[in-house]
Design a protein around this motif. Structure first.
Motif, PDB file in Angstrom:
ATOM      1  N   PRO A  51       0.727  -1.193  -0.030  1.00  0.00           N
ATOM      2  CA  PRO A  51       0.186   0.069   0.062  1.00  0.00           C
ATOM      3  C   PRO A  51       0.886   1.243  -0.130  1.00  0.00           C
ATOM      4  N   PHE A  52       0.218   2.320  -0.086  1.00  0.00           N
ATOM      5  CA  PHE A  52       0.997   3.699   0.132  1.00  0.00           C
ATOM      6  C   PHE A  52       0.969   3.732   1.540  1.00  0.00           C
ATOM      7  N   ALA A  53       1.956   3.414   2.464  1.00  0.00           N
ATOM      8  CA  ALA A  53       1.884   3.384   3.739  1.00  0.00           C
ATOM      9  C   ALA A  53       3.267   3.369   4.266  1.00  0.00           C
ATOM     10  N   LEU A  64      10.438   3.112  -4.285  1.00  0.00           N
ATOM     11  CA  LEU A  64      10.833   3.714  -2.934  1.00  0.00           C
ATOM     12  C   LEU A  64      10.467   5.094  -2.888  1.00  0.00           C
ATOM     13  N   TYR A  65       9.657   5.426  -2.036  1.00  0.00           N
ATOM     14  CA  TYR A  65       9.213   6.597  -1.878  1.00  0.00           C
ATOM     15  C   TYR A  65      10.254   7.465  -0.746  1.00  0.00           C
ATOM     16  N   ILE A  66      10.686   8.605  -1.279  1.00  0.00           N
ATOM     17  CA  ILE A  66      11.636   9.553  -0.497  1.00  0.00           C
ATOM     18  C   ILE A  66      10.971  10.645   0.097  1.00  0.00           C
ATOM     19  N   ARG A  67      11.002  10.899   1.521  1.00  0.00           N
ATOM     20  CA  ARG A  67      10.399  11.965   2.015  1.00  0.00           C
ATOM     21  C   ARG A  67      11.473  13.043   2.659  1.00  0.00           C
ATOM     22  N   PRO A  68      12.036  13.891   1.865  1.00  0.00           N
ATOM     23  CA  PRO A  68      12.834  14.957   2.631  1.00  0.00           C
ATOM     24  C   PRO A  68      12.042  15.872   3.613  1.00  0.00           C
ATOM     25  N   PRO A  89       0.633   1.910  -5.151  1.00  0.00           N
ATOM     26  CA  PRO A  89       0.078   3.081  -5.643  1.00  0.00           C
ATOM     27  C   PRO A  89      -0.712   4.002  -4.537  1.00  0.00           C
ATOM     28  N   TYR A  90      -0.499   5.398  -4.498  1.00  0.00           N
ATOM     29  CA  TYR A  90      -1.333   5.984  -3.775  1.00  0.00           C
ATOM     30  C   TYR A  90      -2.620   5.898  -3.531  1.00  0.00           C
ATOM     31  N   PHE A  91      -3.444   5.816  -4.709  1.00  0.00           N
ATOM     32  CA  PHE A  91      -4.909   5.189  -4.775  1.00  0.00           C
ATOM     33  C   PHE A  91      -4.819   4.065  -4.782  1.00  0.00           C
ATOM     34  N   TYR A  98       3.526  26.271  -1.591  1.00  0.00           N
ATOM     35  CA  TYR A  98       4.732  25.711  -0.892  1.00  0.00           C
ATOM     36  C   TYR A  98       4.184  24.543  -0.443  1.00  0.00           C
ATOM     37  N   LYS A  99       5.222  23.332  -0.246  1.00  0.00           N
ATOM     38  CA  LYS A  99       4.828  22.124   0.445  1.00  0.00           C
ATOM     39  C   LYS A  99       4.860  22.156   1.954  1.00  0.00           C
ATOM     40  N   VAL A 100       3.981  22.871   2.528  1.00  0.00           N
ATOM     41  CA  VAL A 100       4.063  22.931   3.822  1.00  0.00           C
ATOM     42  C   VAL A 100       2.869  21.828   4.384  1.00  0.00           C
ATOM     43  N   ASN A 134      -0.777  22.745   4.561  1.00  0.00           N
ATOM     44  CA  ASN A 134      -1.770  22.537   3.688  1.00  0.00           C
ATOM     45  C   ASN A 134      -2.691  21.629   3.551  1.00  0.00           C
ATOM     46  N   TYR A 135      -1.877  20.363   4.063  1.00  0.00           N
ATOM     47  CA  TYR A 135      -2.347  19.210   4.077  1.00  0.00           C
ATOM     48  C   TYR A 135      -3.347  18.890   5.454  1.00  0.00           C
ATOM     49  N   ALA A 136      -3.037  19.522   6.556  1.00  0.00           N
ATOM     50  CA  ALA A 136      -3.873  19.800   7.510  1.00  0.00           C
ATOM     51  C   ALA A 136      -5.136  20.376   7.267  1.00  0.00           C
ATOM     52  N   GLY A 172       0.774  13.264  -9.751  1.00  0.00           N
ATOM     53  CA  GLY A 172       1.739  13.678  -8.895  1.00  0.00           C
ATOM     54  C   GLY A 172       2.848  12.485  -8.516  1.00  0.00           C
ATOM     55  N   THR A 173       3.709  12.649  -7.696  1.00  0.00           N
ATOM     56  CA  THR A 173       4.680  11.509  -7.582  1.00  0.00           C
ATOM     57  C   THR A 173       4.138  10.520  -7.053  1.00  0.00           C
ATOM     58  N   ALA A 174       3.247  10.603  -6.164  1.00  0.00           N
ATOM     59  CA  ALA A 174       2.547   9.651  -5.418  1.00  0.00           C
ATOM     60  C   ALA A 174       1.328   9.029  -6.259  1.00  0.00           C
TER      61      ALA A 174
END
Ligand code: PLP
Ligand code: COI
Length: 339
Positions: free
Chosen positions: A10-12, A122-126, A154-156, A182-184, A187-189, A281-283
């Motif tokens: 999964p995307f997890a 491999l998802y990379i999260r900086p 996959p994300y979905f 911006y990727k802050v 925005n996701y909250a 998108g990437t995901a």
């Protein structure tokens, strides 16, 4: 390590061996270090915790048929992270530090990179966060930059199969002159409540509109939006959406395929005229959209037949993923080899 079922990931989050970290103190970046802990200890008054001084990125490493590990346009993620950092008054992560941290995080977790042909990556999260102690609203003096990785599917859940989305009129993700580009984390909250409501009513995610007029499409919660009609790839131009590297690449590939490309405001009313629509998108890679519900005007826009992705979305998907895994020539110089 227990065997990973690469094809059904999964995307997890899945723990890996280590992550890479670097601190910023007294106006300068320190040395890169490797941590085997999934936890960080930070001051309780850190600005990232109280005032959302936090930016992140997302990119992927791909294994090719030749066994080589590829990154897709990491320089663009580095640039965007710098832009996001400037937007919330954080120090920029120098390009070379970003590169070194990403490469090390990938190489040191090589056994977690999904094999070629599994559909997983491999998802990379900086991640860049402001550290305390501060109580007043102001920028931190110290920062932590870190990169972790995790193998994902996959994300979905559907993968490259159409999903349903719901337009939200009740919530905005970002204000026109706010932090949408911006990727802050904030925005996701801001997207969580609408996402919950979308899930509860059977939709994969929400489609946000421009906050000022509520007339134009902005983007989906985790991905940009595009529509296709009359051999034209059309995608919203908006100051409050994230400039997607996938979308930027698809615009180029669409052009390469002989399509016209338009980046402009896309009114909700135009949804009735598209032959294909999707999120990218990437995901999300390309996630075709089957149905968009507009609850305000009681309308449903439907695309395609037999629950199949449209022909142009399919070609774009194949083209993009073939470049990422090395199956197609990298004509635009988008690929870097990690080793
Ligand atoms: N829009 C939002 C809100 C996102 O979170 C993402 C993911 O990063 C995207 C768009 C797609 O951007 P990219 O293609 O650079 O991953
Ligand atoms: C990405 O596509 O990399 C993202 O950051 C989307 C995400 C919120 C999972």
């Amino acid at each position: 390590m227990t065997q990973i079922d690469w094809k059904n990931l999964p995307f997890a989050y899945l723990p890996t061996d280590c992550n890479v970290q670097c601190n910023y103190k007294n106006g300068a970046w320190g040395d890169i270090r490797v941590s085997e802990s999934e936890y960080i200890t930070i001051h309780m008054a850190s600005t990232c915790l109280h005032y959302g001084q936090e930016v992140f990125e997302g990119l992927k490493a791909y294994t090719g048929a030749d066994g080589k590990i590829r990154l897709f346009r990491w320089e663009e993620n580095s640039k965007r992270m710098s832009n996001s950092a400037k937007g919330v008054l954080m120090p920029e992560v120098p390009r070379e530090l970003f590169r070194e941290a990403v490469y090390q995080a990938v190489l040191r977790n090589k056994r977690f990179i999904p094999p070629y042909g599994t559909g997983a990556t491999l998802y990379i999260r900086p991640l860049l966060i402001g550290l305390g102690p501060e109580v007043g609203v102001k920028a931190a003096r110290e920062y932590l930059f870190m990169v972790f990785v995790t193998p994902v599917g996959p994300y979905f859940k559907t993968g490259f199969a159409p999903v349903d989305m719901m337009i939200t009129y009740k919530y905005d993700r970002a204000a026109p002159l706010g932090t949408g580009s911006y990727k802050v984390g904030g925005n996701y909250a801001a997207s969580l409540l609408s996402l919950k409501e979308a899930h509860e009513t059977g939709f994969s995610t929400t489609l946000f509109l421009d906050a000022k007029h509520k007339k134009y499409i902005d983007e989906a919660g985790p991905a940009n939006f595009f529509g296709i009609k009359n051999q034209t790839y059309i995608t919203p131009d908006s100051k409050s959406i994230l400039p997607s590297i996938t979308n930027m690449s698809l615009m180029q590939l669409a052009e390469d395929m002989g399509l016209k490309v338009e980046r402009r405001p896309v009114p909700v009313d135009e949804l009735s005229t598209f032959e294909e629509v999707g999120a990218c998108g990437t995901a999300a890679v390309i996630t075709p959209i089957r149905k968009i519900v507009d609850p305000e005007h009681n309308r449903i826009f439907e695309y395609g037949s037999d629950n199949q992705p449209g022909p142009i979305s399919t070609r774009l998907y194949q083209h993009l993923t073939a470049i990422q895994t090395g199956d197609s020539a990298d004509k635009h110089g988008w690929i870097s080899f990690v080793e």
